[in-house]
Scaffold this active site. Sequence first.
Site, PDB file in Angstrom:
ATOM      1  N   LYS A  81     -53.085 -34.504  39.628  1.00  0.00           N
ATOM      2  CA  LYS A  81     -53.981 -34.243  40.716  1.00  0.00           C
ATOM      3  C   LYS A  81     -55.413 -34.372  40.229  1.00  0.00           C
ATOM      4  O   LYS A  81     -56.289 -34.232  41.319  1.00  0.00           O
ATOM      5  CB  LYS A  81     -53.825 -32.411  40.733  1.00  0.00           C
ATOM      6  N   ASP A  82     -55.761 -35.146  39.084  1.00  0.00           N
ATOM      7  CA  ASP A  82     -57.097 -35.425  38.701  1.00  0.00           C
ATOM      8  C   ASP A  82     -57.143 -36.812  39.315  1.00  0.00           C
ATOM      9  O   ASP A  82     -58.532 -37.509  39.133  1.00  0.00           O
ATOM     10  CB  ASP A  82     -57.285 -35.557  37.581  1.00  0.00           C
ATOM     11  N   ARG A 129     -59.849 -24.540  46.494  1.00  0.00           N
ATOM     12  CA  ARG A 129     -58.746 -24.314  47.073  1.00  0.00           C
ATOM     13  C   ARG A 129     -58.227 -22.962  47.049  1.00  0.00           C
ATOM     14  O   ARG A 129     -57.453 -22.241  47.888  1.00  0.00           O
ATOM     15  CB  ARG A 129     -57.643 -25.520  46.583  1.00  0.00           C
ATOM     16  N   ARG A 130     -57.937 -22.701  45.649  1.00  0.00           N
ATOM     17  CA  ARG A 130     -57.646 -21.305  45.315  1.00  0.00           C
ATOM     18  C   ARG A 130     -58.402 -20.252  45.762  1.00  0.00           C
ATOM     19  O   ARG A 130     -57.726 -19.175  46.289  1.00  0.00           O
ATOM     20  CB  ARG A 130     -57.415 -21.123  43.768  1.00  0.00           C
ATOM     21  N   ARG A 151     -64.984 -22.391  34.230  1.00  0.00           N
ATOM     22  CA  ARG A 151     -64.451 -23.509  33.903  1.00  0.00           C
ATOM     23  C   ARG A 151     -64.063 -23.356  32.439  1.00  0.00           C
ATOM     24  O   ARG A 151     -63.928 -22.077  31.906  1.00  0.00           O
ATOM     25  CB  ARG A 151     -65.843 -24.505  33.569  1.00  0.00           C
ATOM     26  N   ARG A 157     -60.019 -19.548  29.610  1.00  0.00           N
ATOM     27  CA  ARG A 157     -59.924 -18.779  30.838  1.00  0.00           C
ATOM     28  C   ARG A 157     -59.155 -17.568  30.582  1.00  0.00           C
ATOM     29  O   ARG A 157     -59.636 -16.628  31.203  1.00  0.00           O
ATOM     30  CB  ARG A 157     -59.198 -19.817  31.949  1.00  0.00           C
ATOM     31  N   CYS A 249     -60.521 -34.247  45.053  1.00  0.00           N
ATOM     32  CA  CYS A 249     -59.751 -33.089  44.468  1.00  0.00           C
ATOM     33  C   CYS A 249     -60.619 -31.762  44.260  1.00  0.00           C
ATOM     34  O   CYS A 249     -60.016 -30.700  43.690  1.00  0.00           O
ATOM     35  CB  CYS A 249     -59.109 -33.522  43.183  1.00  0.00           C
TER      36      CYS A 249
END
Length: 328
Positions: A81-82, A129-130, A151, A157, A249
């Site tokens: 996805k990166d 997106r989330r 981040r 996190r 992305c």
Amino acid sequence: MTERALRLGTRRSKLAMSQSGHVADAVRRLTGRPVELVEITTYGDTSREHLAQIGGTGVFVAALRDALLAGEIDFAVHSLKDLPTARHPDLVLAAIPEREDPRDVLVARPGLTLATLPAGARVGTGSPRRMAQLNAYARSHGLTIETVPIRGNIDTRVGYVRSGELDAVVLAAAGLNRIGGTEELTGSLSVDHLSVDTVLPAPGQGALAVECAASAADLVATLAELDDPYTRAAVTAERSLLAALEAGCSAPVGALADLLADGPGHGQVVTEMRLRGVVGTTDGTTLVQLSTTGSVPTSYDEAVALGRELADEMLAKGAAGLMGERAL
């Protein structure tokens, strides 16, 4: 004379090292050659800005690609996805191994799930997106939540929840699974796997990309043995949707292609692929969510066509206006 070790370029994060370690083991088994990990720091690792500000596409990839092109490493492992959606003229995506769980997970204070978040819950994520989908879910269920941009690596996190600074954070299930530390990392915290009907993952989420120089024909052929054709078809369709929406992305785009079999039970034959896509405003007020189903793609071009077809339908429904700045 023993053959020299193959040099595998990887980011330095715990997750990247774990992902690359799995691929290194597979390549050792395949070739009988030693594989050494070469740790490379990328701009995305050192910048403290939010991904949406630094223009997410490629920030974790460029340094690895530079090392490949300079011959400092033989191949690199990325989170798919990166990777930018455009093909690189001098590099080849030699393998996309079988995908991990593509879903997102909510790691929350003990006993909490997405459905039971308290009013005003603070949910951390660095992903537009989330944010778009979580806020849309909350809005449709009469909840009030606050999405907080964060981040940092998985430990950082999860630490926000453990310290009480946030009520929950959203992470990729694949990342938690790959570092093998769900229990150890989350401990007494609640882990809620989010249904893809609620939050569609990022295009390519859960899949790895094994990249090497196009000129290294023998290595390309060897690494190709790690490729999973179904995963490649699915993520190619998802990334084609992303590219056709002209989004990077860091755009609020979710996509998932899954395989549909002809009925339950073992020995079932996969006959179709369903591709779902979503794009929305980060506050969740507007979402364009559509799906399409077609035959399982048997070529790169067919997979790309499936993604483009759905993107065209989404654009016709107003998707373009929901993505803020469109990537050039």
